[in-house]
Design an enzyme around this catalytic site. Structure first.
Site, PDB file in Angstrom:
ATOM      1  N   CYS A  83      52.091  20.968  40.015  1.00 54.37           N
ATOM      2  CA  CYS A  83      52.033  22.042  39.011  1.00 54.37           C
ATOM      3  C   CYS A  83      53.240  22.050  38.085  1.00 54.37           C
ATOM      4  O   CYS A  83      53.302  22.846  37.150  1.00 54.37           O
ATOM      5  CB  CYS A  83      51.843  23.386  39.676  1.00 54.37           C
ATOM      6  SG  CYS A  83      50.160  23.560  40.340  1.00 54.37           S
ATOM      7  N   LYS A 329      49.200  34.223  35.854  1.00 55.80           N
ATOM      8  CA  LYS A 329      48.415  35.293  36.447  1.00 55.80           C
ATOM      9  C   LYS A 329      47.286  35.776  35.540  1.00 55.80           C
ATOM     10  O   LYS A 329      46.158  35.965  35.993  1.00 55.80           O
ATOM     11  CB  LYS A 329      49.361  36.463  36.777  1.00 55.80           C
ATOM     12  CG  LYS A 329      48.693  37.704  37.311  1.00 55.80           C
ATOM     13  CD  LYS A 329      48.079  37.438  38.666  1.00 55.80           C
ATOM     14  CE  LYS A 329      46.956  38.400  38.986  1.00 55.80           C
ATOM     15  NZ  LYS A 329      45.693  38.091  38.318  1.00 55.80           N
ATOM     16  N   HIS A 333      45.751  29.121  34.310  1.00 55.70           N
ATOM     17  CA  HIS A 333      46.576  28.054  34.891  1.00 55.70           C
ATOM     18  C   HIS A 333      45.799  26.752  35.066  1.00 55.70           C
ATOM     19  O   HIS A 333      45.371  26.417  36.170  1.00 55.70           O
ATOM     20  CB  HIS A 333      47.133  28.547  36.241  1.00 55.70           C
ATOM     21  CG  HIS A 333      47.985  27.564  36.979  1.00 55.70           C
ATOM     22  ND1 HIS A 333      48.813  26.664  36.356  1.00 55.70           N
ATOM     23  CD2 HIS A 333      48.142  27.354  38.321  1.00 55.70           C
ATOM     24  CE1 HIS A 333      49.417  25.930  37.281  1.00 55.70           C
ATOM     25  NE2 HIS A 333      49.028  26.313  38.469  1.00 55.70           N
TER      26      HIS A 333
END
Lengths: 386, 386
Positions: A83, A329, A333
């Protein structure tokens, strides 16, 4: 080192783009970045590209980028770092210009989380970001992995699930005005706390959604920046930090050493301290990770992150606004795109053009943490060259 | 640009290492590279690493490298670029030192072709190196893909299957004395021609074996090279070239434009011409690809590659020795490691220490072509700094 600046940035909306493939998303982000180069840019000026894609969606990543964007005349390298892929791709593009070999490079990040080249499920996809000898077979996919850290953090610090919910409320609120965010609706602490449990201590609203999307930045060396804009955003620091992969080897679950290492490297390069940052995009894949990251990035003292969110300090208008874009959030993502999209947001912030503008922002920080909490990338940006 | 040199290089034997995992192969290659740094090197001197792994074998590549080698204190980036991964990883490490940010970096390449994180078969593995919309579902895995090119090349040029067999005979002969080669036995043109067909026009001996292995180089900036060796091998040029991914978009099947682009970029950087090269490691994944590459690299005129192999010019002792290590054909081909292992061979050649030494070699070239013939990486090395 030769100075490097962002002269254009763009992104697609982050969403469940079931109707769009990687070959659709890449040109959308690229065109948006080109459109934001103030003085325009000819394709022939772009000398090389770096592509951050965590998983291969349509097949061979570097080739598909070159082919789709009609950039087969320049070198394209795929960078993958779980990530932290997006900010690491920017780091590699930055080093390439700093070397003097290229003047202008494109950095693109993209992912489609639920579609991969071999039609793997999301869980098989997750296997590629952890260790297959232990963690993955034992069930340590991303939510479970971060939950171990956050559960221990809640045990050792005064932070509570309410503080986590406050992070979610903030980031949903910030996303309201971001037209490219995936979850544009307000929530309340009560709603967050009452949501179904994903994995203790994470409820549904503690977790990033699964997203598709792409983001792009165009980088230029200091001696050619003027050809493209009079308002460049300088890359003042790049840092990448690692840690043990398997959880039985982690000494302290309440901190992420990769973040500490990456932030130290990037801030040392920039010659600044945490208190110098005016706005940050922080890797809030889970709300508790944003809290821990306040401490690892130096925005809060050890075990005092909850005070920042309680006081509203990380809202736009507060002392250290975090995730004005909505963050992972609420903005979404798609892992390869996430770090690049953070820099898109901060590019706009430092040019005074963001949706949730932080007044007078001059220093900005982008942060990813990824894989089995074993890697972090930090990029520090400024509208001053130094 | 700041000059960069290889100060140490190492590799594992290439073989079917069913008994060894990536976590075994990485330290073997790393230790071999460290052992070949003349004046020794402390681990603390290594400031960053680049890891070329095409497929994720044990899970998260960058983290597993950092963890396995106890290098969690430094940044590690995974680079993936199909079969050009190895030389592209070296290119990225070179640019990083040239930027001035780091003085010493490690570049490691590794793959296990038949074992992957999600236990995919080799054919699913191949999907990640081509386009999944057309080429892969239609059966264009690596042998079929290259066979289309070579079949057309045999049709348009005077080259024959006998010339391809002569390439196999040469590379098997060269591998005889290489203790790290996978196929250390001689073959004859007759044996090659009589072998079972893999895909027309490739018989068994026209194809690289499937291999496991790892290779490593340690790079240093010109101002610190003396700390490590008095016999550095300088990286004088790095080039990466791309092309269309899908075969219906390729204008001419008898040449590989990525190789032409990568070679031009690398030679331009080095300030040399093809005739200046004394020894080359060329990407002979299939024998016909070595022939086409003689032309694309400028060693032979268009459609005259067969003359080089007929005359024995590409044997050690000939005018332009190619694949003294045995090449992919006989040394083996774990994709992420292949380009790095080519530079390991050329490091030894330029220091006069190779098994099949090319007398007086001062300039050397490493070449990969990968994916759906859509990417090539070329590295040019010299024992003179220039």
């Amino acid at each position: 080192m030769r100075n490097v600046a962002i002269v254009g940035a763009g992104m697609t909306p982050f969403d469940e783009h079931f109707e769009l493939g990687i070959k659709d998303l890449l040109p959308m982000a690229y065109a948006d970045a080109v459109a934001h180069v103030d003085k325009g840019i000819d394709k022939v000026s772009i000398e090389a590209a770096w592509f951050g894609e965590l998983m291969t969606t349509d097949g061979y990543p570097a080739g598909i980028l070159a082919d789709t964007l009609d950039l087969t005349g320049i070198p394209v390298t795929r960078v993958e770092n779980a990530c932290a892929t997006g900010n690491d791709a920017i780091r590699n593009g930055t080093l390439a210009i700093a070397s003097g070999l290229y003047d202008v490079v494109l950095v693109l990040g993209a992912d489609k989380v639920r579609e991969t080249a071999t039609n793997k499920t999301f869980w098989e996809w997750a296997a590629l970001t952890r260790d297959n000898a232990w963690d993955y077979p034992l069930g340590l996919v991303a939510p479970a992995n971060f939950a171990l850290h956050v559960a221990r953090y809640l045990h050792e610090s005064p932070a509570t699930r309410e503080h986590m919910a406050m992070v979610a409320v903030k980031n949903h609120f910030h996303a309201l005005t971001n037209p490219k965010a995936q979850l544009r609706y307000e929530i309340t602490v009560e709603k967050a706390l009452a949501a179904p449990t994903v994995v203790d201590p994470f409820g549904l609203y503690d977790c990033t959604p699964q997203s598709d999307g792409a983001a792009a930045v165009i980088l230029a060396g200091e001696d050619v920046v003027d050809n493209y804009t009079d308002r460049p955003v300088w890359i003042r620091g790049v840092g990448l930090g690692m840690d043990r992969v398997m959880h039985q080897h982690k000494n302290d679950m309440t901190t992420f050493p990769p973040t500490v290492r990456a932030a130290r490297a990037a801030m040392s390069m920039a010659g600044i301290m945490p208190r110098d940052i005016h706005v940050a995009e922080v890797h809030d894949c889970f709300t508790g990770v944003e809290l821990i990251s306040y401490e690892d990035l130096g925005f809060a003292n050890r075990f005092e992150a909850h005070k920042l969110i309680e006081a509203g300090d990380t809202y736009v208008g507060g002392s250290i606004p975090v995730n004005p874009s909505g963050g992972l959030k609420a903005k979404g993502h798609p892992p390869g795109a996430t770090g690049v999209a953070q820099c898109y947001e901060l590019f706009n912030q430092l040019r005074g053009e963001a949706e949730n503008q932080v007044d007078g922002a001059r220093w900005a920080l982008a942060h990813n943490i990824g894989g089995p909490t074993a890697v972090s990338a930090v990029t520090i940006l400024s509208n001053t060259k130094g």
